[in-house]
Design an enzyme around this catalytic site. Structure first.
Site: not given
Length: 273
Positions: A101, A157, A161
Site C-alpha cells: 500500500t 503512471h 493512480k
C-alpha cells in the site's frame, strides 16, 4: 518454512488483487483466502474465477477476521486506512504481512513499525525485482557522482493512480538522499512553476506524469556538465510486482518479528556499492 505458505490476498477484486491471485497459482503456493470489502458484490465469488484462472475452491470473503486463521501470511495492496485496520488484526493473530500500500501517512507508517515488533512485516513501495536492482544502481551512481550533478526523478503512471509522486519515486529519492547524507524532506522539490531562480544542487527534483494505462515508469537523471546518466525502469504489466510480492510472502513466513523490505528478501543488503 518447508511447506508451501498459505497466502491470503486482500483487495482481491482489484486489478492488483486479481494479478496476485494469478501469481500465487503460478508460484505453486496455496491461496488460502481472498478478501474484499463486506459490501462488495464479489463476496462469495470463486477467487480463481475472479482472476480468470478457473475455479480454485476459495470463495471471496467479506471479512479478514473470519479467514485469518487459515493464513500464514497476508498480502495487502489496498488503501492506507484499510491497511491500518488489517495490521491490527494480523498483529493480534501473529500472521505475517506483505504490504504494498502506498500513500501512507507518517502516523500510519509509525503504526506499521509498531506492529512489526509483534509480527514480521515486509513493507515496500515496489516489489518488482527490477526496481529494487535499479535502486541499488542509484545508490552506486549517487556515491560516485556525489555533489557534482543535479538529480531529477521523473515518474509516469496510469490516470487512475491517486497519490503523487509515486511511492517508488519517493523510495528512489530516499535511497539517493541517504547515500548523499541528505534529508529528503528538506531537499525534495515537487514540480516547478513560475520564476524559480537558479537550481540548488542540493535539491532532488520530482516530476509526475499521469495518463492512459501506463503501468509504471521511473527515470532518474544524474545531470552534469557535458553529460548525464539516466537509470530507467519500465513496467509493462503488473505481474512483475505481484510475483515479487508473492516471493516476499514465501520468504517472510517464519521470520522473526520486525520490518523488512525487498532488499532483505532479495539479499541486496549484502551487496556493497
Amino acid at each position: 518454512m518447508s511447506a508451501a505458505p498459505r497466502i491470503g490476498i486482500l483487495g482481491a477484486g482489484g486489478r492488483m488483487g486479481r494479478t496476485l491471485i494469478q501469481a500465487v497459482q503460478q508460484a505453486g503456493y496455496q491461496l488460502a483466502a481472498a478478501v474484499e470489502r463486506p459490501e462488495s458484490s464479489l463476496v462469495g465469488t470463486d477467487a480463481g474465477e475472479l482472476a480468470g484462472i478457473g475455479s480454485v475452491g476459495v470463495k471471496v470473503s467479506g471479512s479478514l477476521a473470519d479467514v485469518l486463521k487459515d493464513c500464514d501470511v497476508i498480502i495487502d495492496f489496498t488503501a492506507p486506512a484499510a491497511t491500518a485496520q488489517h495490521l491490527k488484526l494480523c498483529r493480534e493473530a501473529g500472521v505475517a504481512m506483505v504490504i504494498g500500500t502506498t500513500g501512507m501517512s507518517d502516523e500510519q507508517k509509525a503504526e506499521l513499525d509498531e506492529a512489526a515488533t509483534h509480527t514480521p512485516v515486509v513493507y515496500a513501495a515496489n516489489y518488482s525485482v527490477g526496481v529494487n536492482v535499479s535502486i541499488k544502481l542509484l545508490e552506486l551512481a549517487a556515491k560516485v557522482f556525489g555533489d557534482t550533478v543535479d538529480i531529477e526523478v521523473i515518474e509516469a503512471h496510469h490516470r487512475h493512480k491517486v497519490d503523487a509522486p509515486s511511492g517508488t519515486a519517493l523510495m528512489m529519492g530516499e535511497a539517493i538522499a541517504d547515500t548523499l547524507g541528505r534529508n529528503l524532506k528538506e531537499v525534495a522539490v515537487y514540480g516547478r512553476e513560475g520564476h524559480t531562480g537558479p537550481r540548488d544542487r542540493q535539491t532532488i527534483g520530482f516530476e509526475t506524469i499521469r495518463g492512459g494505462d501506463i503501468v509504471g515508469e521511473h527515470t532518474v537523471m544524474f545531470i552534469g556538465e557535458g553529460e548525464r546518466v539516466e537509470v530507467t525502469h519500465k513496467a509493462t504489466n503488473r505481474m512483475n510486482f505481484a510475483a515479487g510480492a508473492v516471493r516476499a510472502a514465501a520468504w517472510v513466513v517464519g521470520r522473526e518479528a520486525r520490518k523488512y523490505d525487498m532488499k532483505d528478501v532479495l539479499g541486496l543488503n549484502d551487496v556493497q556499492v
